[in-house]
Design a protein around this motif. Structure first.
Motif: not given
Length: 59
Positions: A1-23
């Motif tokens: 989990l920490a590795h994935i989060i660090n890779r997101i910070f390094e790449s400056h790209y947030i995956p689309d799956e993290l941007k969706f919400a159920i309203v």
């Protein structure tokens, strides 16, 4: 989990799956047929919430 989060910070790209919400509309009070008597509640993925807290701590 920490590795994935660090890779997101390094790449400056947030995956689309993290941007969706159920309203989900939640009834406040009054007439249930009137749409103004509802408020939206966003249900986010758990990983998105963890990522948001870590980002907030780093800022």
């Amino acid at each position: 989990l920490a590795h994935i989060i660090n890779r997101i910070f390094e790449s400056h790209y947030i995956p689309d799956e993290l941007k969706f919400a159920i309203v989900i509309p939640v009834h406040k009070s009054g007439d249930s047929t009137n749409f103004q008597n509802y408020r939206p509640i966003s249900v986010l993925p758990v990983f998105s919430k963890v990522f948001e807290r870590i980002m907030h701590a780093r800022l």
